[in-house]
Design an enzyme around this catalytic site. Structure first.
Site, PDB file in Angstrom:
ATOM      1  N   ASP A 173     121.953  53.171 -83.088  1.00  0.00           N
ATOM      2  CA  ASP A 173     122.052  53.417 -81.642  1.00  0.00           C
ATOM      3  C   ASP A 173     121.571  52.172 -80.650  1.00  0.00           C
ATOM      4  O   ASP A 173     121.138  52.147 -79.659  1.00  0.00           O
ATOM      5  CB  ASP A 173     120.789  54.472 -81.194  1.00  0.00           C
TER       6      ASP A 173
ATOM      7  N   HIS B  99     123.533  41.537-100.370  1.00  0.00           N
ATOM      8  CA  HIS B  99     122.906  40.617-100.437  1.00  0.00           C
ATOM      9  C   HIS B  99     123.351  39.309-101.287  1.00  0.00           C
ATOM     10  O   HIS B  99     122.818  38.409-101.920  1.00  0.00           O
ATOM     11  CB  HIS B  99     121.437  40.956-101.499  1.00  0.00           C
TER      12      HIS B  99
ATOM     13  N   THR C 239     127.178  31.696-105.127  1.00  0.00           N
ATOM     14  CA  THR C 239     127.882  31.579-104.021  1.00  0.00           C
ATOM     15  C   THR C 239     127.485  32.295-102.770  1.00  0.00           C
ATOM     16  O   THR C 239     127.524  33.153-102.485  1.00  0.00           O
ATOM     17  CB  THR C 239     129.340  32.532-104.688  1.00  0.00           C
TER      18      THR C 239
ATOM     19  N   HIS D 278     119.564  47.653 -90.331  1.00  0.00           N
ATOM     20  CA  HIS D 278     118.047  47.769 -89.646  1.00  0.00           C
ATOM     21  C   HIS D 278     118.055  48.701 -88.576  1.00  0.00           C
ATOM     22  O   HIS D 278     116.858  49.195 -88.186  1.00  0.00           O
ATOM     23  CB  HIS D 278     117.298  46.417 -89.470  1.00  0.00           C
TER      24      HIS D 278
ATOM     25  N   ASN E 151     111.464  43.154 -89.424  1.00  0.00           N
ATOM     26  CA  ASN E 151     112.161  42.265 -88.265  1.00  0.00           C
ATOM     27  C   ASN E 151     111.526  41.010 -87.788  1.00  0.00           C
ATOM     28  O   ASN E 151     112.195  40.040 -87.600  1.00  0.00           O
ATOM     29  CB  ASN E 151     112.560  42.911 -87.206  1.00  0.00           C
TER      30      ASN E 151
ATOM     31  N   ARG F 283     122.820  42.412 -91.350  1.00  0.00           N
ATOM     32  CA  ARG F 283     121.403  42.839 -91.615  1.00  0.00           C
ATOM     33  C   ARG F 283     120.871  43.487 -90.481  1.00  0.00           C
ATOM     34  O   ARG F 283     120.390  44.567 -90.416  1.00  0.00           O
ATOM     35  CB  ARG F 283     120.519  41.924 -91.999  1.00  0.00           C
TER      36      ARG F 283
END
Length: 335
Positions: free
Chosen positions: A78, A197, A252, A70, A98, A66
């Site tokens: 970067d 996901h 799972t 993001h 975040n 993730r």
């Protein structure tokens, strides 16, 4: 003469070989062999630390994956997401997507520390994130791919970019697709990357509106299978419990597979941004069906889309820097 010409051509082809397996970017080329001479153990070191972290806490794989996502959606790949607030920098860690949810920073610190000992001032934090995302996928049973390398680290962050560019759980399908297209990604990439996901968790606050008032008229979201919704309500009340965690794939939850897509077809996608893939667009619904039926096809496309995402506006050449500490920009003597 012909022999010498052939020899020159062969040398030219050898020199260009890395480019055949690389990604062209606005600032130069990324290619998997970037650290082959400067830090040959780089990938091995990243892999070792990620393996230890995921073995200690399975959820960490999704967290590292993730973070890369993001990061790339804000100013490109970067490592701007890793910067703490200081001086003129306002950290992206404070953004809505975040805050209270981005995690895994300590694992990346550990990798960076090990790499600085092995080959100082050589491997960028941005490349570490790309490699950690790949390794996290592999360690949970997902596909592997060669990660193009050569990114450099930014000397700034964008709080507004983090708030505005990252797809949100409550965004409409069209808004999410537009955010992907603005980064050069298409509907195939959107559906395949949403498949990440299949591992990880989400907080009650990210999907509560689906359980109680998604339509704005006081009615629950009937796109969500009702026995599943009832089960979710037991730990996600109308108020309170915002930080309670739920598996994104309840079948799972720690295994990277295509059950995520099977859940969507059964109306058991946890987030609205998941379920809209089958309720709001025919092309995305067709892709969901294909990936639900064929795990290998999903894996193949996921790897391609991850490489494509990892090539969003990287800093290369003389742009940016190689941070000594991923949390802060270098002082002038380290540039």
């Amino acid at each position: 003469m012909a022999k010498s010409m052939n020899f020159v051509m062969a040398l030219t082809l050898l020199a260009l070989a890395p480019l055949c397996f690389s990604a062209k970017t606005s600032g130069g080329y990324l290619y998997p062999q970037f650290y082959q001479r400067s830090c040959p153990k780089a990938q091995e070191i990243v892999k070792s630390v990620v393996a230890k972290a995921v073995a200690k806490e399975a959820r960490m794989a999704a967290s590292l994956l993730r973070l890369h996502f993001h990061d790339c959606f804000v100013k490109g790949c970067d490592a701007s997401i890793l910067l703490d607030s200081s001086g003129t920098i306002i950290s992206e860690k404070r953004s809505v997507p975040n805050r209270n949810s981005a995690r895994g920073f300590e694992v990346l610190d550990e990798i960076k520390s090990a790499l600085e000992k092995e080959c100082p001032h050589t491997v960028s934090c941005a490349d570490i994130m790309a490699l950690a995302a790949r390794d996290s996928t592999v360690f949970t049973g997902g596909p592997s791919w060669e990660v193009p390398l050569g990114r450099r680290d930014s000397r700034g962050a964008s709080l507004s970019g983090s708030n505005n560019n990252i797809p949100a759980p409550n965004n409409t399908f069209q808004t999410i697709l537009t955010k992907f297209k603005l980064k050069g990604l298409d509907i195939v990439d959107l559906v395949a990357l949403s498949g990440s996901h299949t591992i990880g968790n989400s907080r009650c606050t990210s999907f509560r509106q689906r359980l109680y008032n998604n339509s704005g008229n006081g009615q629950p979201d009937y796109a969500l299978e009702q026995s599943y919704a009832a089960q979710l309500r037991t730990r996600c009340p109308r108020s309170g419990g915002d930080q309670n965690l739920f598996f994104l794939d309840f079948i799972t939850p720690t295994k990277f597979d295509n059950n995520y897509f099977k859940n969507l077809l059964a109306s058991k996608g946890l987030l609205n941004s998941d379920q809209v893939l089958v309720t709001k667009n025919e092309a995305s619904m067709d892709l969901v069906k294909k990936y639900a039926e064929n795990n290998e096809l999903f894996f193949e496309q996921f790897a391609k889309s991850m490489i494509k995402m990892g090539n969003i506006s990287p800093l290369t050449g003389l742009k940016g820097e190689i941070r000594k500490n991923c949390r802060k920009i270098n002082t002038r003597d380290h540039i």
